[in-house]
Design a protein around this motif. Structure first.
Motif, PDB file in Angstrom:
ATOM      1  N   LEU A   1       0.832  -1.202   0.000  1.00 27.72           N
ATOM      2  CA  LEU A   1       0.000   0.000   0.000  1.00 27.72           C
ATOM      3  C   LEU A   1       0.870   1.258   0.000  1.00 27.72           C
ATOM      4  CD1 LEU A   1      -2.800  -1.168   2.441  1.00 27.72           C
ATOM      5  CD2 LEU A   1      -3.071  -0.668   0.008  1.00 27.72           C
TER       6      LEU A   1
ATOM      7  N   GLU B   1       2.068   1.840  -3.423  1.00 27.33           N
ATOM      8  CA  GLU B   1       0.999   2.387  -4.263  1.00 27.33           C
ATOM      9  C   GLU B   1       0.772   3.872  -3.977  1.00 27.33           C
ATOM     10  OE1 GLU B   1      -2.163  -0.425  -3.508  1.00 27.33           O
ATOM     11  OE2 GLU B   1      -1.401  -1.791  -5.061  1.00 27.33           O
ATOM     12  N   ILE B   2       0.931   4.272  -2.742  1.00 24.06           N
ATOM     13  CA  ILE B   2       0.820   5.691  -2.400  1.00 24.06           C
ATOM     14  C   ILE B   2       1.962   6.464  -3.061  1.00 24.06           C
ATOM     15  CG2 ILE B   2       0.981   7.367  -0.504  1.00 24.06           C
ATOM     16  CD1 ILE B   2      -0.559   5.207   1.212  1.00 24.06           C
TER      17      ILE B   2
ATOM     18  N   TYR C   1      -2.902   5.847  -4.941  1.00 29.40           N
ATOM     19  CA  TYR C   1      -3.752   6.495  -3.942  1.00 29.40           C
ATOM     20  C   TYR C   1      -3.094   7.828  -3.598  1.00 29.40           C
ATOM     21  CZ  TYR C   1      -5.491   1.746  -3.465  1.00 29.40           C
ATOM     22  OH  TYR C   1      -6.010   0.497  -3.732  1.00 29.40           O
TER      23      TYR C   1
ATOM     24  N   GLU D   1      -7.259  10.668  -0.371  1.00 26.89           N
ATOM     25  CA  GLU D   1      -8.071   9.700  -1.106  1.00 26.89           C
ATOM     26  C   GLU D   1      -8.300   8.465  -0.247  1.00 26.89           C
ATOM     27  OE1 GLU D   1      -7.663   7.130  -5.219  1.00 26.89           O
ATOM     28  OE2 GLU D   1      -6.721   9.100  -5.123  1.00 26.89           O
ATOM     29  N   GLN D   2      -9.471   7.874  -0.381  1.00 22.45           N
ATOM     30  CA  GLN D   2      -9.812   6.677   0.387  1.00 22.45           C
ATOM     31  C   GLN D   2      -9.098   5.459  -0.185  1.00 22.45           C
ATOM     32  OE1 GLN D   2     -14.020   5.991   0.725  1.00 22.45           O
ATOM     33  NE2 GLN D   2     -13.766   4.510   2.373  1.00 22.45           N
ATOM     34  N   VAL D   3      -8.624   4.601   0.718  1.00 23.51           N
ATOM     35  CA  VAL D   3      -8.008   3.326   0.318  1.00 23.51           C
ATOM     36  C   VAL D   3      -9.042   2.216   0.543  1.00 23.51           C
ATOM     37  CG1 VAL D   3      -5.655   4.108   0.820  1.00 23.51           C
ATOM     38  CG2 VAL D   3      -6.964   2.920   2.595  1.00 23.51           C
ATOM     39  N   PRO D   4      -8.824   1.042  -0.041  1.00 22.68           N
ATOM     40  CA  PRO D   4      -9.781  -0.047   0.170  1.00 22.68           C
ATOM     41  C   PRO D   4      -9.925  -0.397   1.654  1.00 22.68           C
ATOM     42  CG  PRO D   4      -8.284  -0.575  -1.623  1.00 22.68           C
ATOM     43  CD  PRO D   4      -7.760   0.670  -0.971  1.00 22.68           C
TER      44      PRO D   4
ATOM     45  N   LEU E   1      -9.920  -5.446   0.973  1.00 30.36           N
ATOM     46  CA  LEU E   1      -8.574  -5.997   0.819  1.00 30.36           C
ATOM     47  C   LEU E   1      -8.576  -7.506   1.061  1.00 30.36           C
ATOM     48  CD1 LEU E   1      -6.453  -3.249   2.591  1.00 30.36           C
ATOM     49  CD2 LEU E   1      -6.396  -3.825   0.151  1.00 30.36           C
TER      50      LEU E   1
ATOM     51  N   LEU F   1      -3.512  -2.051   7.733  1.00 32.42           N
ATOM     52  CA  LEU F   1      -4.033  -0.679   7.744  1.00 32.42           C
ATOM     53  C   LEU F   1      -3.695   0.016   9.061  1.00 32.42           C
ATOM     54  CD1 LEU F   1      -7.502  -1.257   6.035  1.00 32.42           C
ATOM     55  CD2 LEU F   1      -5.451  -0.243   5.015  1.00 32.42           C
TER      56      LEU F   1
ATOM     57  N   LEU G   1      -1.806   6.716   6.897  1.00 32.24           N
ATOM     58  CA  LEU G   1      -3.260   6.709   6.735  1.00 32.24           C
ATOM     59  C   LEU G   1      -3.913   7.312   7.972  1.00 32.24           C
ATOM     60  CD1 LEU G   1      -3.947   3.062   5.414  1.00 32.24           C
ATOM     61  CD2 LEU G   1      -3.653   5.147   4.061  1.00 32.24           C
TER      62      LEU G   1
ATOM     63  N   VAL H   1      -5.638   8.397   2.803  1.00 29.71           N
ATOM     64  CA  VAL H   1      -4.211   8.717   2.746  1.00 29.71           C
ATOM     65  C   VAL H   1      -4.004  10.059   3.440  1.00 29.71           C
ATOM     66  CG1 VAL H   1      -2.246   9.177   1.235  1.00 29.71           C
ATOM     67  CG2 VAL H   1      -3.946   7.445   0.590  1.00 29.71           C
TER      68      VAL H   1
END
Length: 130
Positions: free
Chosen positions: A16, A19-20, A25, A29-32, A37, A52, A61, A71
């Protein structure tokens, strides 16, 4: 997917974070969710939740009660700083200790790095037709 070298929750937290950094993300922005997940990756929801939570503890987060995980502002900078510190501890500290033992000066180290960089860069391919 995941390997056996480290706990899955740590690998997921790292994924994650990657990915940020890559902009998948963005800040705010909202993450899953934990459940999303878990279903998507076929892992235990507790494992996803632990990943998380780890990112929340690191300030990457934050949770909006009843809405989900988002995020944090400056999350990419937080991740970069963490990784720079880890890089230094894992590679630079041992390198400098060995350099001291060998009597290398900072300029010697820089020269070695520059030489290694130029040696490892791709060489142009010669055109056979010419």
């Amino acid at each position: 997917m995941f390997d056996d070298t480290r706990p899955i929750f740590q690998q997921l937290a790292d994924r994650l974070a990657d990915e940020i950094l890559r902009g998948v993300y963005r800040e705010e922005e909202q993450v899953p969710s934990t459940n999303e997940l878990a279903v998507q990756l076929r892992i235990n929801p507790a494992t996803a939740g632990k990943a998380l939570t780890l990112l929340v503890e690191r300030g990457v987060l934050y949770k909006k009660r009843g809405i989900g995980m988002f995020v944090a502002p400056n999350a990419p900078a937080i991740i970069e700083t963490e990784r720079q510190q880890a890089f230094s501890a894992r590679y630079l500290v041992p390198l400098l200790a060995e350099a001291r033992a060998l009597g290398l000066s900072p300029s010697d180290i820089i020269e070695l790095i520059e030489n290694a960089t130029s040696e490892s860069s791709p060489q142009p391919v010669k055109d056979i037709a010419s």
